[in-house]
Design a protein around this motif. Sequence first.
Motif, mmCIF file in Angstrom:
data_model
loop_
_atom_site.group_PDB
_atom_site.id
_atom_site.type_symbol
_atom_site.label_atom_id
_atom_site.label_comp_id
_atom_site.label_asym_id
_atom_site.label_seq_id
_atom_site.Cartn_x
_atom_site.Cartn_y
_atom_site.Cartn_z
ATOM 1 N N VAL A 67 -8.465 12.878 102.290
ATOM 2 C CA VAL A 67 -8.076 12.439 100.941
ATOM 3 C C VAL A 67 -9.290 12.029 100.100
ATOM 4 C CG1 VAL A 67 -6.832 10.677 99.649
ATOM 5 C CG2 VAL A 67 -5.711 11.839 101.541
ATOM 6 N N PRO A 68 -10.184 11.164 100.585
ATOM 7 C CA PRO A 68 -11.360 10.831 99.762
ATOM 8 C C PRO A 68 -12.237 12.043 99.469
ATOM 9 C CG PRO A 68 -11.111 9.263 101.563
ATOM 10 C CD PRO A 68 -10.174 10.389 101.841
ATOM 11 N N ALA A 69 -12.354 12.948 100.439
ATOM 12 C CA ALA A 69 -13.195 14.129 100.230
ATOM 13 C C ALA A 69 -12.643 15.010 99.114
ATOM 14 C CB ALA A 69 -13.312 14.926 101.528
ATOM 15 N N VAL A 70 -11.320 15.218 99.111
ATOM 16 C CA VAL A 70 -10.700 16.053 98.077
ATOM 17 C C VAL A 70 -10.799 15.387 96.710
ATOM 18 C CG1 VAL A 70 -8.526 17.041 97.277
ATOM 19 C CG2 VAL A 70 -9.147 17.207 99.688
ATOM 20 N N LEU A 71 -10.505 14.099 96.647
ATOM 21 C CA LEU A 71 -10.580 13.380 95.375
ATOM 22 C C LEU A 71 -12.006 13.373 94.836
ATOM 23 C CD1 LEU A 71 -8.235 10.308 96.069
ATOM 24 C CD2 LEU A 71 -7.720 12.364 94.725
ATOM 25 N N ALA A 72 -12.970 13.136 95.715
ATOM 26 C CA ALA A 72 -14.370 13.129 95.285
ATOM 27 C C ALA A 72 -14.806 14.503 94.809
ATOM 28 C CB ALA A 72 -15.260 12.649 96.431
ATOM 29 N N TYR A 73 -14.382 15.542 95.517
ATOM 30 C CA TYR A 73 -14.750 16.908 95.114
ATOM 31 C C TYR A 73 -14.231 17.220 93.709
ATOM 32 C CZ TYR A 73 -14.614 21.983 94.832
ATOM 33 O OH TYR A 73 -14.762 23.285 94.404
ATOM 34 N N ASN A 74 -12.969 16.923 93.457
ATOM 35 C CA ASN A 74 -12.396 17.198 92.136
ATOM 36 C C ASN A 74 -13.080 16.378 91.047
ATOM 37 O OD1 ASN A 74 -10.513 19.056 93.126
ATOM 38 N ND2 ASN A 74 -9.020 17.461 93.577
ATOM 39 N N PHE A 75 -13.383 15.124 91.353
ATOM 40 C CA PHE A 75 -14.036 14.250 90.375
ATOM 41 C C PHE A 75 -15.434 14.758 90.036
ATOM 42 C CE2 PHE A 75 -16.893 10.620 89.608
ATOM 43 C CZ PHE A 75 -16.336 10.131 88.435
ATOM 44 N N PHE A 76 -16.224 15.055 91.069
ATOM 45 C CA PHE A 76 -17.604 15.493 90.832
ATOM 46 C C PHE A 76 -17.652 16.897 90.230
ATOM 47 C CE2 PHE A 76 -18.659 12.388 94.349
ATOM 48 C CZ PHE A 76 -19.197 11.452 93.483
ATOM 49 N N LEU A 77 -16.685 17.742 90.565
ATOM 50 C CA LEU A 77 -16.647 19.067 89.964
ATOM 51 C C LEU A 77 -16.453 18.967 88.455
ATOM 52 C CD1 LEU A 77 -16.716 22.118 90.548
ATOM 53 C CD2 LEU A 77 -14.227 22.049 90.766
ATOM 54 N N ARG A 78 -15.598 18.040 88.032
ATOM 55 C CA ARG A 78 -15.399 17.832 86.598
ATOM 56 C C ARG A 78 -16.673 17.276 85.943
ATOM 57 N NH1 ARG A 78 -11.462 17.638 82.918
ATOM 58 N NH2 ARG A 78 -11.637 16.161 81.201
ATOM 59 N N ARG A 79 -17.353 16.390 86.660
ATOM 60 C CA ARG A 79 -18.607 15.857 86.123
ATOM 61 C C ARG A 79 -19.655 16.960 85.982
ATOM 62 N NH1 ARG A 79 -19.597 10.383 86.654
ATOM 63 N NH2 ARG A 79 -21.452 10.897 85.407
ATOM 64 N N VAL A 80 -19.707 17.874 86.951
ATOM 65 C CA VAL A 80 -20.656 18.986 86.875
ATOM 66 C C VAL A 80 -20.376 19.834 85.643
ATOM 67 C CG1 VAL A 80 -21.322 21.172 87.944
ATOM 68 C CG2 VAL A 80 -21.164 19.116 89.334
ATOM 69 N N LYS A 81 -19.104 20.122 85.377
ATOM 70 C CA LYS A 81 -18.747 20.929 84.203
ATOM 71 C C LYS A 81 -19.149 20.227 82.916
ATOM 72 C CE LYS A 81 -14.871 23.333 86.431
ATOM 73 N NZ LYS A 81 -13.398 23.550 86.446
ATOM 74 N N ASN A 82 -18.926 18.918 82.848
ATOM 75 C CA ASN A 82 -19.301 18.169 81.647
ATOM 76 C C ASN A 82 -20.813 18.161 81.455
ATOM 77 O OD1 ASN A 82 -16.631 17.566 81.071
ATOM 78 N ND2 ASN A 82 -16.672 15.595 82.111
ATOM 79 N N HIS A 83 -21.542 17.982 82.551
ATOM 80 C CA HIS A 83 -23.005 17.992 82.460
ATOM 81 C C HIS A 83 -23.507 19.376 82.058
ATOM 82 C CE1 HIS A 83 -24.857 14.171 84.050
ATOM 83 N NE2 HIS A 83 -23.565 13.923 84.212
ATOM 84 N N ARG A 84 -22.864 20.432 82.574
ATOM 85 C CA ARG A 84 -23.289 21.786 82.207
ATOM 86 C C ARG A 84 -23.088 22.028 80.712
ATOM 87 N NH1 ARG A 84 -24.418 27.037 84.209
ATOM 88 N NH2 ARG A 84 -25.022 28.147 82.311
#
Length: 220
Positions: A181-198
């Motif tokens: 559960v933490p791994a999936v939540l963290a992945y989705n959260f950081f993936l969104r951050r990567v898109k925003n930074h891009r």
Amino acid sequence: MPFHIPPTVIVDGTLYALLAFSIATWSLIVFKTWQFARNGIDNRRFASAFWDAPDISSAESLPLFTARGPQARIAQHGFGWLNEMHATSGQAIKFHGSPEELLGQTLRVQTQEEQRTLESGLTLLASIGSTAPFVGLFGTVLGIMHALHEISQSGSASLDVVAGPIGDALIATAVGIAVAVPAVLAYNFFLRRVKNHRLELDHFAGSFLHLVFNTDNKQG
């Protein structure tokens, strides 16, 4: 006599594997949180100094304390390309073509490199999130099989005899879910951050390109 691994060893091994997954997950969460926070601070500091500079030369000569972070590295690669082109008078084959398109390609390459840096570790989070429940289930199945074997040998199938070993075996599944559960939540959260930074980096690269050639046109 064939080599036989006791089921308890395999179950314990799955629990240790899940523990390793959990340590890796939380280590990545802490590191990526720090990485994104640091990049955000560096980008804001650099953007403020860069766009407040009176001219391009001043922007290129910002102090090292200010010129840090993904946007600063993109600008440095852009300035490096411009300086090399001017130093060689554009004679090298890599400068053949439209300067605006070639500089734009240089900025895109560095932007992609920054994105790869931000995405590092996310594949591991996704892998842990998708495999941890199955690792836990594997341990549970073996644990239940071992428990049933012990129960059959004891000759008693009463609830107090069955509940203990089966309950212990189910712990592996619970641990697997708790790790996933933490791994999936963290992945989705950081993936969104990567898109925003891009998006921010693409916007800066476009603004940098516009600034450079508008300034050259005015000077010309």
